[in-house]
Design a protein around this motif. Structure first.
Motif, PDB file in Angstrom:
ATOM      1  N   ALA A   1     -92.644 -68.001 -16.273  1.00 19.49           N
ATOM      2  CA  ALA A   1     -93.931 -67.882 -15.591  1.00 19.49           C
ATOM      3  C   ALA A   1     -94.862 -66.943 -16.346  1.00 19.49           C
ATOM      4  N   SER A   2     -96.025 -66.734 -15.756  1.00 21.25           N
ATOM      5  CA  SER A   2     -97.019 -65.813 -16.300  1.00 21.25           C
ATOM      6  C   SER A   2     -96.588 -64.371 -16.065  1.00 21.25           C
ATOM      7  N   PRO A   3     -96.989 -63.452 -16.948  1.00 23.12           N
ATOM      8  CA  PRO A   3     -96.665 -62.041 -16.728  1.00 23.12           C
ATOM      9  C   PRO A   3     -97.545 -61.447 -15.640  1.00 23.12           C
ATOM     10  N   THR A   4     -97.157 -60.290 -15.149  1.00 21.59           N
ATOM     11  CA  THR A   4     -97.917 -59.634 -14.087  1.00 21.59           C
ATOM     12  C   THR A   4     -98.924 -58.629 -14.620  1.00 21.59           C
ATOM     13  N   ASP A   5     -98.891 -58.358 -15.931  1.00 19.54           N
ATOM     14  CA  ASP A   5     -99.728 -57.278 -16.455  1.00 19.54           C
ATOM     15  C   ASP A   5    -100.777 -57.730 -17.464  1.00 19.54           C
ATOM     16  N   ILE A   6    -100.529 -58.802 -18.197  1.00 17.94           N
ATOM     17  CA  ILE A   6    -101.419 -59.227 -19.278  1.00 17.94           C
ATOM     18  C   ILE A   6    -102.019 -60.584 -18.930  1.00 17.94           C
ATOM     19  N   PRO A   7    -103.343 -60.714 -18.921  1.00 16.62           N
ATOM     20  CA  PRO A   7    -103.958 -62.008 -18.580  1.00 16.62           C
ATOM     21  C   PRO A   7    -103.957 -62.975 -19.755  1.00 16.62           C
ATOM     22  N   PHE A   8    -103.517 -64.192 -19.511  1.00 17.42           N
ATOM     23  CA  PHE A   8    -103.601 -65.265 -20.494  1.00 17.42           C
ATOM     24  C   PHE A   8    -104.682 -66.269 -20.111  1.00 17.42           C
ATOM     25  N   THR A   9    -105.055 -66.320 -18.853  1.00 14.09           N
ATOM     26  CA  THR A   9    -106.098 -67.224 -18.381  1.00 14.09           C
ATOM     27  C   THR A   9    -106.748 -66.601 -17.162  1.00 14.09           C
ATOM     28  N   HIS A  10    -108.013 -66.952 -16.920  1.00 16.71           N
ATOM     29  CA  HIS A  10    -108.762 -66.339 -15.825  1.00 16.71           C
ATOM     30  C   HIS A  10    -108.093 -66.596 -14.476  1.00 16.71           C
ATOM     31  N   SER A  11    -107.538 -67.794 -14.300  1.00 14.44           N
ATOM     32  CA  SER A  11    -106.957 -68.142 -13.000  1.00 14.44           C
ATOM     33  C   SER A  11    -105.584 -67.525 -12.781  1.00 14.44           C
ATOM     34  N   GLN A  12    -105.032 -66.878 -13.796  1.00 17.76           N
ATOM     35  CA  GLN A  12    -103.684 -66.311 -13.670  1.00 17.76           C
ATOM     36  C   GLN A  12    -103.597 -65.300 -12.532  1.00 17.76           C
ATOM     37  N   PHE A  13    -104.664 -64.548 -12.290  1.00 21.49           N
ATOM     38  CA  PHE A  13    -104.649 -63.532 -11.252  1.00 21.49           C
ATOM     39  C   PHE A  13    -105.371 -64.002  -9.990  1.00 21.49           C
ATOM     40  N   ALA A  14    -105.368 -65.331  -9.773  1.00 20.58           N
ATOM     41  CA  ALA A  14    -105.886 -65.863  -8.515  1.00 20.58           C
ATOM     42  C   ALA A  14    -104.978 -65.447  -7.359  1.00 20.58           C
ATOM     43  N   ILE A  15    -105.539 -65.477  -6.176  1.00 16.97           N
ATOM     44  CA  ILE A  15    -104.788 -65.108  -4.978  1.00 16.97           C
ATOM     45  C   ILE A  15    -104.660 -66.305  -4.044  1.00 16.97           C
ATOM     46  N   LYS A  16    -103.660 -66.273  -3.191  1.00 15.38           N
ATOM     47  CA  LYS A  16    -103.534 -67.140  -2.030  1.00 15.38           C
ATOM     48  C   LYS A  16    -103.296 -66.215  -0.846  1.00 15.38           C
ATOM     49  N   THR A  17    -103.901 -66.518   0.278  1.00 13.09           N
ATOM     50  CA  THR A  17    -103.974 -65.541   1.354  1.00 13.09           C
ATOM     51  C   THR A  17    -103.232 -66.015   2.599  1.00 13.09           C
ATOM     52  N   ILE A  18    -102.446 -65.124   3.185  1.00 11.76           N
ATOM     53  CA  ILE A  18    -101.897 -65.335   4.523  1.00 11.76           C
ATOM     54  C   ILE A  18    -102.642 -64.368   5.436  1.00 11.76           C
ATOM     55  N   PHE A  19    -103.161 -64.866   6.554  1.00  2.46           N
ATOM     56  CA  PHE A  19    -104.140 -64.076   7.315  1.00  2.46           C
ATOM     57  C   PHE A  19    -104.067 -64.411   8.799  1.00  2.46           C
ATOM     58  N   ARG A  20    -104.616 -63.488   9.575  1.00  3.81           N
ATOM     59  CA  ARG A  20    -104.785 -63.715  11.015  1.00  3.81           C
ATOM     60  C   ARG A  20    -106.110 -64.458  11.227  1.00  3.81           C
ATOM     61  N   PRO A  21    -106.124 -65.463  12.115  1.00  2.55           N
ATOM     62  CA  PRO A  21    -107.275 -66.364  12.172  1.00  2.55           C
ATOM     63  C   PRO A  21    -108.497 -65.845  12.913  1.00  2.55           C
ATOM     64  N   LEU A  22    -108.338 -64.868  13.792  1.00  4.02           N
ATOM     65  CA  LEU A  22    -109.467 -64.491  14.644  1.00  4.02           C
ATOM     66  C   LEU A  22    -110.701 -64.081  13.853  1.00  4.02           C
ATOM     67  N   PRO A  23    -110.592 -63.288  12.769  1.00  4.79           N
ATOM     68  CA  PRO A  23    -111.812 -62.888  12.049  1.00  4.79           C
ATOM     69  C   PRO A  23    -112.369 -63.955  11.116  1.00  4.79           C
ATOM     70  N   VAL A  24    -111.756 -65.131  11.072  1.00  6.25           N
ATOM     71  CA  VAL A  24    -112.069 -66.103  10.025  1.00  6.25           C
ATOM     72  C   VAL A  24    -113.101 -67.115  10.500  1.00  6.25           C
ATOM     73  N   GLN A  25    -114.101 -67.354   9.642  1.00  3.90           N
ATOM     74  CA  GLN A  25    -115.126 -68.349   9.909  1.00  3.90           C
ATOM     75  C   GLN A  25    -114.738 -69.711   9.343  1.00  3.90           C
ATOM     76  N   HIS A  26    -114.274 -69.732   8.086  1.00  7.64           N
ATOM     77  CA  HIS A  26    -113.901 -70.974   7.422  1.00  7.64           C
ATOM     78  C   HIS A  26    -112.627 -70.750   6.612  1.00  7.64           C
ATOM     79  N   LEU A  27    -111.852 -71.819   6.441  1.00 10.15           N
ATOM     80  CA  LEU A  27    -110.726 -71.777   5.518  1.00 10.15           C
ATOM     81  C   LEU A  27    -111.233 -72.024   4.099  1.00 10.15           C
TER      82      LEU A  27
END
Length: 774
Positions: free
Chosen positions: A211-237
């Motif tokens: 996989a990709s390393p955690t410290d050195i970027p090879f591509t801009h999307s490498q440090f993208a996030i995916k979120t687990i969240f509570r829905p009440l404050p959310v307007q849109h997914l």
């Protein structure tokens, strides 16, 4: 202990998520009104209250929902479902579109068994987005099963949420989070093919461990996030993170977003950003395994079929493969679940033979289609075939990336270990003009450079100025520039502002991964407002990049020996060496400077929009534009930008080849590091035209992060052909050549594509008398 899976609603003892392998299949449609945890009525009552008590949103962790969209995931669906059920997700809301491999039928069976909630999402729906992924998210936010959950994760079929703490379950994650956490921004770990070539009906979590390393970027999307969240404050997914309601994050309605290590990143992620910097990322508690490539044969299928979230099949190409086939470091944490996933999948198929038959049929169909595509690729593009299927090529690419990782880590370590340079000699105070204003110290970096004193008029010879009369009205207060606010009131307080008579330099340090060096263009020279910003400042700010911005106060094309000395002093003090990558950028006058001064940072990239190589009359006697620039002193250093780019890693020249002078300047640049990105019909305003087409940020970010090549750029630029400026320029050219029939065809194209005003203008041109040739 076996537990019911109806709709994913049932829970084990004490409200814990199911982690056993037992299945109970009720074979009935779940009641869509069955709710666990927070009820829709309670949520609505709180939201309708003038002073709502919203604290109930943190009281329960019982219902954990995944919302996903899939397309032709038949061979992989059951592994994904069983894994996420095992770690503690207990509700699955799945939208499928345009499936031809049996995925839709598999989901229908699972829905009838109460294991998932499935919707066919293939057809357009009035009032909802055309994009199937965003259409699914809009539909999901109307479901009480989604809005009434305690936690929601939006994951794709090739994404596996991985918990790194405790026993690897969601219970362990929730126990480790800070109190009243509303969202967890889990980092991607992008997995390559790991040298695996054939498609096999085996678990992905067992096959792919590079996989990709955690410290050195090879591509801009490498440090993208995916979120687990509570829905009440959310307007849109959203694909990567939700959009929060505007009043959340204010003192009356606090919000806490943490990274994958449980650290507070609310300020950075509350309103924008779907990627982070390595410094902001965290992996101690959780991350997301993203199997973007899978086996080489599977990537071939992915390229052929497109994705669930886009009708643009061309998005999955070999540029995509090169960016994301990141076989760099080993990551095997998730393999601890492999045996239990295999057992759970086998039990499910044993209980539902029809589901097993559909899975086997999908695997067989997948295999047959791969054979056809592989033979076709070998016949049409043997070089591409070798990139996917030659083990020696795959191994060489892995070794190249791993060597690059080692070199960049070594450089990073040497920068960190280097002793700080000695402080400069203290210079006497300057009586009239302050040569430098230090807004924030740089304790572990180079000192702010100071320049030789300028010749000054003695105080005794300065005539007295009469005191001006009081104005009739007090002047409006001046608003500070955003960069000053950032340096004083943001987490990024390292930097400086240095001012001279003809230029100024602004430095803001946000991270050590990337430095964006920008130069003003001619249109900015006359701006004297107090809140003036460096060229590209807001773009660099949103990207989280450090920046060195050079302001121009004279239209002299940066031909200033004091500036030459200043940039060299920055180099000698180690400013450019502090960063892993450096990009010089600008447009027109600023593009000349970006090319010319890139030599002070060997190995930097250059992005030059409509660049002049020089305005020296001796070198370009044919250049008749820019009289103020041609009048500058072109003797001395940096006079020919084309000669200064030899040490640059890559020089991207973005220009219109039909603009004769710009094309002539571009032709003066030579070398293997020169990449020509042609923008027909843009004229000398290439950066402006890209910005008008909402492409400029995408282009600069893609080129700076090495995630966009010439082919991808030209594919993107083709989208501008229906822009008014493009149609108008092309219409002028057709009119000048007397191409009346072509003008009318162009008018029809504009009308069919929602440009009625431009269509009328082109039709008027077509009806005008044909101009006589000059």
């Amino acid at each position: 202990m076996p537990c019911r899976a109806a709709g994913g609603h049932a829970m084990g003892q004490a409200g814990r998520a199911p982690t056993t392998t037992g299945w109970h299949i009720p074979l009935r449609k779940p009641r869509r009104s069955d709710m666990d945890g927070v009820t829709t009525q309670e949520t609505r009552a709180a939201m309708n209250s003038l002073s709502p008590d919203l604290s109930f949103r943190w009281k329960s962790n019982a219902t954990r929902t995944i919302v996903t969209t899939v397309k032709n995931e038949g061979p992989f669906l059951l592994e994904w479902l069983c894994y996420h059920r095992l770690i503690g997700f207990n509700r699955f809301v799945i939208y499928s579109n345009d499936c031809t491999d049996g995925t839709h039928q598999m989901l229908q069976l699972l829905d009838q068994a109460g294991i998932v909630i499935h919707f066919d999402n293939s057809d357009l729906i009035a009032g909802l987005p055309d994009d199937p992924q965003r259409r699914a998210y809009a539909r999901a936010m109307a479901l009480p099963e989604v809005t009434g959950s305690d936690w929601i994760a939006v994951l794709d079929g090739d994404e596996f949420f991985h918990v790194n703490t405790g026993d690897g379950t969601l219970d362990a994650l929730f126990a480790a989070l800070p109190d009243r956490t509303d969202a967890v921004a889990a980092q991607w770990r992008i997995f390559g093919n790991g040298g695996v070539i054939p498609f096999r009906d085996e678990l992905q979590i067992r096959q792919f461990t590079m996989a990709s390393p955690t410290d050195i970027p090879f591509t801009h999307s490498q440090f993208a996030i995916k979120t687990i969240f509570r829905p009440l404050p959310v307007q849109h997914l959203g694909v990567h993170r939700p959009v929060f309601k505007n009043f959340y994050g204010l003192p009356a309605h606090p919000l806490l977003i943490v990274n994958g290590s449980g650290e507070d990143v609310t300020r950075d992620l509350l309103r924008q950003r779907w990627t982070t910097s390595p410094k902001m990322a965290g992996y101690d508690l959780c991350h997301v395994n993203h199997y973007m490539i899978r086996a080489s044969e599977v990537f071939l299928m992915k390229r052929w079929r497109g994705t669930a979230n886009s009708a643009d099949a061309d998005r999955i190409n070999f540029d995509y493969y090169d960016q994301h086939n990141l076989n760099v470091v080993e990551e095997t944490g998730i393999t601890a679940w492999a045996d239990r996933v295999a057992q759970t999948r086998a039990e499910l198929v044993g209980l539902m033979p029809a589901l097993g038959a559909l899975h086997a049929e999908a695997v067989g169909r997948f295999r047959r289609q791969i054979d056809v595509l592989s033979a076709q690729l070998l016949a049409e593009a043997p070089d591409q075939h070798a990139r996917l299927f030659d083990p020696a090529v795959l191994q060489a690419e892995t070794e190249r990336r791993q060597a690059e990782l080692a070199a960049r880590r070594a450089r990073q370590a040497s920068i960190a270990a280097a002793p700080p340079p000695p402080p400069p000699a203290k210079l006497p105070a300057r009586p009239v003009i302050a040569s430098a204003i230090l807004l924030a110290p740089l304790p572990d970096g180079p000192p702010v450079p100071t320049m030789p004193l300028l010749s000054m008029t003695p105080w005794a010879t300065i005539p007295e100025t009469p005191e001006p009369a009081a104005p009739a009205d007090p002047p409006a207060p001046e608003v500070p520039p955003q960069w000053l606010v950032d340096l004083r009131r943001s987490p990024y307080r390292r930097g400086f502002y240095h001012s001279e008579e003809e230029f100024a330099a602004l430095h803001v340090e946000r991270e050590r991964a990337h430095l964006f060096v920008s130069f003003d263009n001619l249109s900015q020279v006359g701006q004297d407002q107090i809140d003036r910003e460096a060229w590209g400042y807001e773009f660099a700010r949103k990207s989280g990049w450090s920046q060195l911005g050079i302001f121009a106060f004279r239209a002299n094309w940066f031909r200033n020996p004091t500036l030459f000395a200043y940039l060299r002093q920055l180099r000698d003090n180690g400013l450019f060496a502090r960063y892993q990558t450096v990009t010089f950028a600008g447009t027109s006058m600023g593009a000349y400077a970006a090319c010319a001064f890139s030599s002070v940072a060997p190995g930097a990239q250059v992005i030059a929009f409509s660049p002049q190589s020089t305005l020296s009359p001796a070198l370009v006697p044919w250049e008749a534009r820019f009289p103020s620039g041609r009048a500058a002193d072109w003797s001395g250093d940096f006079a020919d930008a084309a000669a200064q780019t030899a040490s640059a890693r890559t020089v991207f020249l973005v220009y219109d080849p039909t603009e004769p002078a710009d094309a002539a300047h571009a032709d003066r640049f030579t070398g293997d590091n020169i990449v020509r990105l042609r923008t027909p019909r843009a004229g000398h305003k290439t950066a402006l035209r890209l910005r008008q087409t909402d492409m400029l940020s995408t282009v600069v970010r893609g080129l700076a992060t090495r995630t966009m090549d010439a082919a991808a750029f030209h594919a993107l630029y083709r989208q501008s052909r229906l822009q008014p400026w493009y149609l108008d320029t092309l219409g002028q050219r057709l009119q000048a050549r007397g191409r009346t029939a072509w003008l009318r065809r162009l008018s029809d194209i504009a009308a069919r594509n929602g440009r009625p005003g431009m269509a009328k203008a082109l039709e008027t041109r077509a009806a005008a008398p044909v101009p006589h040739p000059s």
